[in-house]
Design an enzyme around this catalytic site. Sequence first.
Site, mmCIF file in Angstrom:
data_model
loop_
_atom_site.group_PDB
_atom_site.id
_atom_site.type_symbol
_atom_site.label_atom_id
_atom_site.label_comp_id
_atom_site.label_asym_id
_atom_site.label_seq_id
_atom_site.Cartn_x
_atom_site.Cartn_y
_atom_site.Cartn_z
ATOM 1 N N ASN A 216 0.847 -1.203 0.000
ATOM 2 C CA ASN A 216 0.000 0.000 0.000
ATOM 3 C C ASN A 216 0.880 1.250 0.000
ATOM 4 O O ASN A 216 2.102 1.156 0.006
ATOM 5 C CB ASN A 216 -0.948 -0.024 1.210
ATOM 6 N N ASP A 284 -3.710 -6.290 5.052
ATOM 7 C CA ASP A 284 -4.696 -7.141 5.721
ATOM 8 C C ASP A 284 -4.560 -8.602 5.317
ATOM 9 O O ASP A 284 -4.840 -9.488 6.100
ATOM 10 C CB ASP A 284 -6.108 -6.643 5.395
ATOM 11 N N LYS A 294 8.642 -17.230 -10.349
ATOM 12 C CA LYS A 294 7.871 -16.148 -10.973
ATOM 13 C C LYS A 294 6.725 -16.730 -11.814
ATOM 14 O O LYS A 294 6.954 -17.631 -12.633
ATOM 15 C CB LYS A 294 8.810 -15.313 -11.856
ATOM 16 N N ASP A 313 -2.851 -9.817 13.234
ATOM 17 C CA ASP A 313 -3.100 -8.426 13.626
ATOM 18 C C ASP A 313 -2.108 -8.075 14.744
ATOM 19 O O ASP A 313 -2.233 -8.565 15.872
ATOM 20 C CB ASP A 313 -4.549 -8.251 14.083
ATOM 21 N N ILE A 314 -1.136 -7.256 14.411
ATOM 22 C CA ILE A 314 -0.041 -6.957 15.355
ATOM 23 C C ILE A 314 -0.561 -6.143 16.533
ATOM 24 O O ILE A 314 -0.269 -6.434 17.693
ATOM 25 C CB ILE A 314 1.098 -6.215 14.617
ATOM 26 N N LYS A 346 -13.184 0.157 16.563
ATOM 27 C CA LYS A 346 -11.873 -0.481 16.351
ATOM 28 C C LYS A 346 -11.109 -0.566 17.662
ATOM 29 O O LYS A 346 -10.462 -1.565 17.953
ATOM 30 C CB LYS A 346 -11.084 0.319 15.314
ATOM 31 N N LYS A 350 -9.890 -4.201 18.928
ATOM 32 C CA LYS A 350 -8.461 -4.548 18.967
ATOM 33 C C LYS A 350 -7.966 -4.687 20.407
ATOM 34 O O LYS A 350 -6.922 -5.262 20.653
ATOM 35 C CB LYS A 350 -7.642 -3.472 18.271
HETATM 36 O O1 C5P Z 1 -7.776 -3.011 11.121
HETATM 37 P P1 C5P Z 1 -7.083 -1.780 10.658
HETATM 38 O O2 C5P Z 1 -6.001 -2.068 9.622
HETATM 39 O O3 C5P Z 1 -7.975 -0.685 10.221
HETATM 40 O O4 C5P Z 1 -6.376 -1.238 11.979
HETATM 41 C C1 C5P Z 1 -5.435 -0.237 11.972
HETATM 42 C C2 C5P Z 1 -4.549 -0.327 13.179
HETATM 43 O O5 C5P Z 1 -4.188 -1.680 13.436
HETATM 44 C C3 C5P Z 1 -3.237 0.382 12.970
HETATM 45 O O6 C5P Z 1 -2.772 0.822 14.235
HETATM 46 C C4 C5P Z 1 -2.344 -0.708 12.407
HETATM 47 O O7 C5P Z 1 -0.973 -0.444 12.665
HETATM 48 C C5 C5P Z 1 -2.810 -1.917 13.189
HETATM 49 N N1 C5P Z 1 -2.754 -3.183 12.446
HETATM 50 C C6 C5P Z 1 -1.844 -4.146 12.828
HETATM 51 N N2 C5P Z 1 -1.798 -5.347 12.188
HETATM 52 C C7 C5P Z 1 -2.673 -5.637 11.187
HETATM 53 C C8 C5P Z 1 -3.606 -4.670 10.785
HETATM 54 C C9 C5P Z 1 -3.614 -3.456 11.436
HETATM 55 O O8 C5P Z 1 -1.040 -3.875 13.730
HETATM 56 N N3 C5P Z 1 -2.622 -6.791 10.581
#
Ligand code: C5P
Length: 415
Positions: A216, A284, A294, A313-314, A346, A350
């Site tokens: 992205n 995502d 390739k 999701d970190i 969110k 989270k």
């Molecule tokens: O779910 P979304 O991408 O909208 O959430 C955004 C927040 O979650 C940001 O703080 C991003 O750094 C964190 N994030 C993450 N790991 C992911 C997706 C999002 O740490 N796989």
Amino acid sequence: MGMLHGKRILLIVAGGIAAFKSLELIRRLRERGASVRCVLTDAGARFVTPLSLQALSEDRVYSDMFSLTDESEMGHIQLSRDADLLVVAPATANILARMAGGMADDLAATVLLATDKPVLAAPAMNVRMWTHAATAANVETLKKRGVTFVGPNDGAMACNEHGPGRMSEPEEIVAAIESMLAAGRPPLERPLAGKRALVTSGPTREAIDPVRYISNHSSGKQGHAIAAALSHLGAEVTLVSGPVAVADPPGVRTVHVDSADQMLAACLGAGAIDVAVCAAAVADWKMAKPFSAKIKKKPGAQPPALALEPNPDILATLSKSGAGRPALVVGFAAETENLVANAIDKRKGKGCDWILANDVSPAAGTFGGERNTVHLISATGVEDWPTLAKDEVAGRLAARIALHLARPRSAEAAE
Ligand code: C5P
């Protein structure tokens, strides 16, 4: 009052096309309250005039080692004695070589050899000169002797080549100067001293095959500015960064990663932390099974179907990490519609403490831009911040974090 109020910078301008950026650097330093005195090499004078430096610094410019007046009024020892910090910008291959070799063949080199003050170098040169083994060895030597480096950045160069070698932007050099001078500040100005912070920044890259990837537009500017701001307040910062063009912030331990899996592993490997700020735009999805070779484009054949699976999701992982959870976990919510409502959901989903919601609709245009309009969402409510430069958002967030971590536990529970 500027952050550099009362600080004295000796700026050594060597001969490179980037010398024009040093004029802007002087302006930025003075806006922040620093005084700037310039030493200009002969080669530097081919690119900028002593008069321009003199007008911007409002001080005389020093060039000649053998001028009787200079040596009687302001010798090389005195020039360094009068400064808090020496900055070499642009630091050409030539001056780096002269510094590494301990030469004293002009006023700039002599001052650098005679000084006992901290030195910051902002390299600027052709990419081949920067990657040459001789320059690499000189930089290594200088780093071992305690010289701090900012940049160079990657990008298009005046010589029509591309790669590392561009001098850091004046704002980046100012940030490096602030961070170097911050290390010597009294504890009251460093409220995060003794605290450990983790920041994620930039995009991630998810391999499709060995040459293609999903990613992205995240620039990493906001995350990197937050890492720098936390470090400025005294925190020991680990920055885990995806691939970005912005330079590593000085004084911050930066771990470079590509994928979300690598980013998570680097975060979990950072050890015990007090505050985590997840500013990375983590992809995502990743390929369920990246192709090992390739993918071939065959005439008339259907495009390949890409089977995706979710990335870890970190932010959620750090927020729900049990006993070792950081005292404060902060996330970002980049939204194009229903900004605040989505961000409130969110935060709960989270499990983080704060969310900074920012509008990334095309009209707001904050992706890759210099400014950001955010709302700070906590358990107690929503705070609207004005539109600010990304480093101002970072400074404000760092100050809030310092305030929060300084509070007794009982106050936290009431929040
Ligand atoms: O779910 P979304 O991408 O909208 O959430 C955004 C927040 O979650 C940001 O703080 C991003 O750094 C964190 N994030 C993450 N790991 C992911 C997706 C999002 O740490 N796989």
